[in-house]
Structures are given as structure tokens and as C-alpha cells.
Design an enzyme around this catalytic site. Structure first.
Site, PDB file in Angstrom:
ATOM      1  CD  GLU A 138      -1.040 -22.764   3.981  1.00 58.29           C
ATOM      2  OE1 GLU A 138      -0.748 -21.381   4.216  1.00 58.29           O
ATOM      3  OE2 GLU A 138      -0.268 -23.569   4.347  1.00 58.29           O
ATOM      4  CD  GLU A 235       3.315 -19.179   6.820  1.00 53.30           C
ATOM      5  OE1 GLU A 235       3.879 -20.270   6.631  1.00 53.30           O
ATOM      6  OE2 GLU A 235       1.908 -19.031   6.292  1.00 53.30           O
TER       7      GLU A 235
END
Length: 256
Positions: A138, A235
Site C-alpha cells: 500500500e 478505514e
């Protein structure tokens, strides 16, 4: 559209099993987490079985956070620790039937960082493959993660190409990508073949994904058109409320 509660931020004041139960009660379709290692895997697995929710992903440990570590896998002088963190994460994932492990690169400008990262990712992919576990990488934005090695989607795509393992994929966090590069919808379209998981939060405050610079109604509509069916990771940082407002969830679930 389906959504996964990221329990690294949501209900973070509770044990992981209790947070899983809270996510179920709130109407989420799945869960994911950051660092579950303080909760026994057997208890986490029991809560998942009780609620019927799947754990989509978890992170490798960051290392010594007090010393500034934010992952280990790209640090040339920390390979033994990096592989221990990978082994630990995979063991927890196996016991909880978690679908993916995010291998955190870490903070470094070492010229050997990319080679080190790719070698450690190949190791992770090999160890994860027999259990069908996906390995994720990521890109993190420099405002929240200054000095993080993996700092853009182009670099991530190159690394995925170089490692060339079928279970290595990109975690596309719309919040991070918008801050780093912008043009989120076009990048989703282009990178879709290598994306393993997608996350959302408002920009710039990382709050509920119903306001800010990114129009998530448009983003989610385009993802539905592209055939994305897996849960989207929520998130985001709740506004300090132990029982955060989830009215956005039903609205977005009805969009796809």
C-alpha cells in the site's frame, strides 16, 4: 456495494473480538484490522465464527514504533526482523482465516530498499500461497507517513510486476492516493487488474467518507460499473464517539 469495517480505527477502544461484534451490529459485511497481535487468534476466530463475518486483512508489525519504525520489509539491515514479522502475520491469518496480509515497507531512502522489498515480498508470497492468502502492498502519503518507501501507485505497480507472483496485489487506499496523486477514478480504472483491496476515507480529514474532496458516490458508482464486488474497506477516523454514526453505511450499501 459491500463494506468492511477497519477495526484499527473503528471501535479501537475495544478488544478485537468485541470490535468484530460491534461491526456486525452496525451492519458491515466484513472486517479488517491493523495489528491484531494483542488479542489471541483463537478468540478472534471465535468472534468471526459467531458473527459470520470474514476478516479481509491485517498488517505486519511496524517494528519499533517509538524509534520511528513504520514497517520493516524494505529496510536492508532489518531482513531477519522483517521475515519474522511476515511469518507472524501469516500465522495469525491462517488461524483466523484472514484473506490478506499487508506487508509494510517502512521508512527508508536506502538505494537497496526496492531490491530488499521485492525479495521480502517474494518470500511472503511463497509462504502465503499454500493457504490462498493474498499479499498486499500500500502506498502511503507523505503527510501521514513521512519517509515511507512505497509512496506512489506507479512504484507499487512496478514492484508487483517485478515480483511476478499471482498473490501479490495493490491495496488502493483512495484517501492516500488522492493526497499523493489525485485522479482517483482514472487510477482505479487503470490499476484494477492489480488491485486486491480498496479502502476509503474522506480527504483531507480522514473522517466519514461522506464529505471532503472526494465524491465517493461517484467513485463507488464507477467501481460498480467496473464489476468490483468485494467489500470496500472503511478505514476512517470516527469523531471520538464510542458508538460512531453509521448512517452513511446504509446509504452507500444501497448504491451497488
Amino acid at each position: 456495494m459491500k463494506f468492511s469495517a477497519n477495526l484499527g480505527f473503528l471501535w479501537a477502544d475495544r478488544s478485537l473480538p468485541d470490535a468484530i461484534r460491534a461491526a456486525k451490529a452496525a451492519g458491515f459485511d466484513a472486517v479488517e484490522c491493523h495489528f491484531p497481535y494483542g488479542d489471541p487468534a483463537a478468540e478472534t476466530r471465535a468472534a468471526l465464527e459467531e458473527t459470520g463475518l470474514a476478516m479481509l486483512g491485517l498488517n505486519t508489525r511496524r517494528g519499533d514504533v517509538t524509534a520511528g519504525d513504520n514497517g520493516l520489509a524494505a529496510l536492508p539491515d532489518r531482513q531477519e526482523e522483517a521475515r519474522a514479522a511476515i511469518d507472524e502475520a501469516l500465522a495469525y491469518a491462517r488461524e483466523t482465516k484472514t484473506g490478506a496480509v499487508h506487508v509494510m515497507a517502512g521508512n527508508t531512502k536506502d538505494p537497496c530498499a526496492r531490491t530488499t522489498f521485492e525479495v521480502n515480498l517474494a518470500y511472503a508470497c511463497e509462504k502465503a500461497a499454500p493457504d490462498g492468502i493474498m499479499i498486499l502492498i500500500e502506498p502511503l502519503n507523505p503527510r501521514d507517513a513521512p519517509g515511507y518507501f512505497l509512496n506512489g501507485t506507479a512504484l507499487a505497480a512496478e514492484i508487483i510486476h517485478d515480483v511476478d507472483q499471482p498473490n501479490l496485489r495493490l491495496m488502493f487506499d483512495c484517501y492516500h492516493v488522492e493526497i499523493i496523486e489525485g485522479d482517483v477514478i482514472r487510477r482505479l480504472e487503470t490499476l484494477l487488474p492489480v488491485i486486491g483491496h480498496i479502502q476509503i476515507a474522506s480527504v483531507p480529514d480522514r473522517g466519514i467518507p461522506d464529505h471532503g474532496e472526494l465524491d465517493y458516490a461517484s467513485v463507488l458508482s464507477r467501481l460498480a460499473e467496473l464489476g468490483w464486488e468485494r467489500p470496500i474497506g472503511a478505514e476512517y477516523l470516527p469523531a471520538g464517539d464510542p458508538d460512531p454514526d453509521m448512517s452513511w453505511l446504509a446509504r452507500f450499501q444501497n448504491k451497488g
